[in-house]
Design a protein around this motif. Structure first.
Motif, mmCIF file in Angstrom:
data_model
loop_
_atom_site.group_PDB
_atom_site.id
_atom_site.type_symbol
_atom_site.label_atom_id
_atom_site.label_comp_id
_atom_site.label_asym_id
_atom_site.label_seq_id
_atom_site.Cartn_x
_atom_site.Cartn_y
_atom_site.Cartn_z
ATOM 1 N N VAL A 49 97.543 48.388 -28.271
ATOM 2 C CA VAL A 49 96.963 47.872 -29.315
ATOM 3 C C VAL A 49 95.401 46.865 -28.543
ATOM 4 N N HIS A 50 95.599 45.931 -27.988
ATOM 5 C CA HIS A 50 94.853 45.935 -27.043
ATOM 6 C C HIS A 50 93.707 46.892 -26.599
ATOM 7 N N VAL A 51 93.688 47.467 -25.924
ATOM 8 C CA VAL A 51 93.425 49.323 -25.269
ATOM 9 C C VAL A 51 92.761 49.734 -26.423
ATOM 10 N N ILE A 52 92.865 50.008 -27.690
ATOM 11 C CA ILE A 52 92.252 50.623 -29.050
ATOM 12 C C ILE A 52 91.104 50.096 -29.678
ATOM 13 N N VAL A 53 91.496 48.152 -29.216
ATOM 14 C CA VAL A 53 90.706 47.208 -29.985
ATOM 15 C C VAL A 53 89.334 46.903 -28.364
ATOM 16 N N ALA A 54 89.644 46.943 -27.559
ATOM 17 C CA ALA A 54 88.679 46.184 -26.975
ATOM 18 C C ALA A 54 87.939 47.954 -26.910
ATOM 19 N N GLY A 55 87.932 49.024 -26.635
ATOM 20 C CA GLY A 55 87.398 50.193 -27.044
ATOM 21 C C GLY A 55 86.749 51.190 -27.900
ATOM 22 N N ILE A 56 87.134 49.881 -28.811
ATOM 23 C CA ILE A 56 85.680 49.497 -30.274
ATOM 24 C C ILE A 56 85.230 48.758 -30.465
ATOM 25 N N VAL A 57 85.216 47.142 -29.487
ATOM 26 C CA VAL A 57 84.389 46.837 -29.451
ATOM 27 C C VAL A 57 83.762 47.279 -28.622
ATOM 28 N N LEU A 58 84.033 47.868 -27.603
ATOM 29 C CA LEU A 58 83.115 48.077 -26.160
ATOM 30 C C LEU A 58 82.406 49.213 -26.622
ATOM 31 N N ALA A 59 82.747 50.092 -27.378
ATOM 32 C CA ALA A 59 81.658 51.129 -28.093
ATOM 33 C C ALA A 59 80.672 51.158 -28.698
ATOM 34 N N ILE A 60 80.830 49.341 -30.158
ATOM 35 C CA ILE A 60 80.311 49.346 -30.558
ATOM 36 C C ILE A 60 78.850 48.330 -29.723
ATOM 37 N N CYS A 61 79.498 47.937 -29.067
ATOM 38 C CA CYS A 61 78.191 46.904 -27.786
ATOM 39 C C CYS A 61 77.524 48.116 -27.025
ATOM 40 N N PHE A 62 78.454 49.484 -26.813
ATOM 41 C CA PHE A 62 77.429 50.084 -26.111
ATOM 42 C C PHE A 62 76.240 50.907 -27.344
ATOM 43 N N VAL A 63 76.794 51.111 -27.745
ATOM 44 C CA VAL A 63 75.857 52.261 -29.320
ATOM 45 C C VAL A 63 74.800 50.803 -29.896
ATOM 46 N N LEU A 64 74.480 49.451 -29.359
ATOM 47 C CA LEU A 64 74.290 48.726 -29.726
ATOM 48 C C LEU A 64 73.216 48.218 -29.100
ATOM 49 N N VAL A 65 73.617 48.334 -27.309
ATOM 50 C CA VAL A 65 72.615 47.721 -26.559
ATOM 51 C C VAL A 65 71.416 49.752 -25.864
ATOM 52 N N LEU A 66 71.833 50.489 -27.135
ATOM 53 C CA LEU A 66 71.012 51.766 -27.376
ATOM 54 C C LEU A 66 70.319 51.614 -27.721
ATOM 55 N N VAL A 67 70.720 51.303 -29.289
ATOM 56 C CA VAL A 67 69.378 50.827 -30.696
ATOM 57 C C VAL A 67 68.839 50.052 -29.690
ATOM 58 N N ALA A 68 68.971 48.922 -29.115
ATOM 59 C CA ALA A 68 68.178 47.965 -29.447
ATOM 60 C C ALA A 68 66.857 48.678 -27.586
ATOM 61 N N ILE A 69 67.273 49.541 -27.038
ATOM 62 C CA ILE A 69 66.306 49.694 -26.048
ATOM 63 C C ILE A 69 65.719 50.767 -26.499
ATOM 64 N N VAL A 70 66.425 51.929 -27.766
ATOM 65 C CA VAL A 70 65.545 52.840 -28.065
ATOM 66 C C VAL A 70 64.265 51.759 -29.029
ATOM 67 N N ARG A 71 64.146 50.528 -29.525
ATOM 68 C CA ARG A 71 63.056 49.759 -30.106
ATOM 69 C C ARG A 71 62.090 49.393 -29.381
ATOM 70 N N ALA A 72 62.938 48.595 -28.285
ATOM 71 C CA ALA A 72 62.007 47.934 -27.453
ATOM 72 C C ALA A 72 60.894 49.151 -27.291
ATOM 73 N N VAL A 73 61.353 50.526 -26.296
ATOM 74 C CA VAL A 73 60.339 51.097 -25.601
ATOM 75 C C VAL A 73 60.053 52.033 -27.145
ATOM 76 N N THR A 74 59.971 52.190 -28.293
ATOM 77 C CA THR A 74 58.984 52.585 -29.225
ATOM 78 C C THR A 74 58.432 51.553 -30.276
ATOM 79 N N GLY A 75 58.550 50.406 -30.114
ATOM 80 C CA GLY A 75 58.284 48.699 -30.576
ATOM 81 C C GLY A 75 58.756 49.033 -31.638
ATOM 82 N N ALA A 76 60.051 49.854 -32.163
ATOM 83 C CA ALA A 76 59.784 49.862 -33.679
ATOM 84 C C ALA A 76 60.390 48.105 -33.708
#
Length: 71
Positions: A44-71
């Motif tokens: 259960v901890h592995v599943i929760v940790a995987g979901i949390v880290l996947a969400i963090c990964f996506v949010l970091v990618l979105v932030a990088i794209v927004r910073a690069v594109t100036g959006a």
């Protein structure tokens, strides 16, 4: 039977599970760590940790794209 097999494996904390899943995301875990984690980690901890880290990964990618594109 080795001496490690005779001792009961203690359960890993959620922080240790987060570190193990984070290392798995980057592919830097060794065979010995994987074998140890298979006995210690709570599924259960592995599943929760995987979901949390996947969400963090996506949010970091979105932030990088927004910073690069100036959006």
């Amino acid at each position: 039977m080795s001496e490690h097999d005779s001792q009961p494996a203690s359960k890993a904390s959620f922080g240790q599970t987060m570190r193990a899943v984070g290392a798995s995301f980057f592919g830097v875990r060794g065979r010995a760590a994987h074998a140890s984690d298979a006995r210690r980690l709570n599924p259960v901890h592995v599943i929760v940790a995987g979901i949390v880290l996947a969400i963090c990964f996506v949010l970091v990618l979105v932030a990088i794209v927004r910073a690069v594109t100036g959006a």
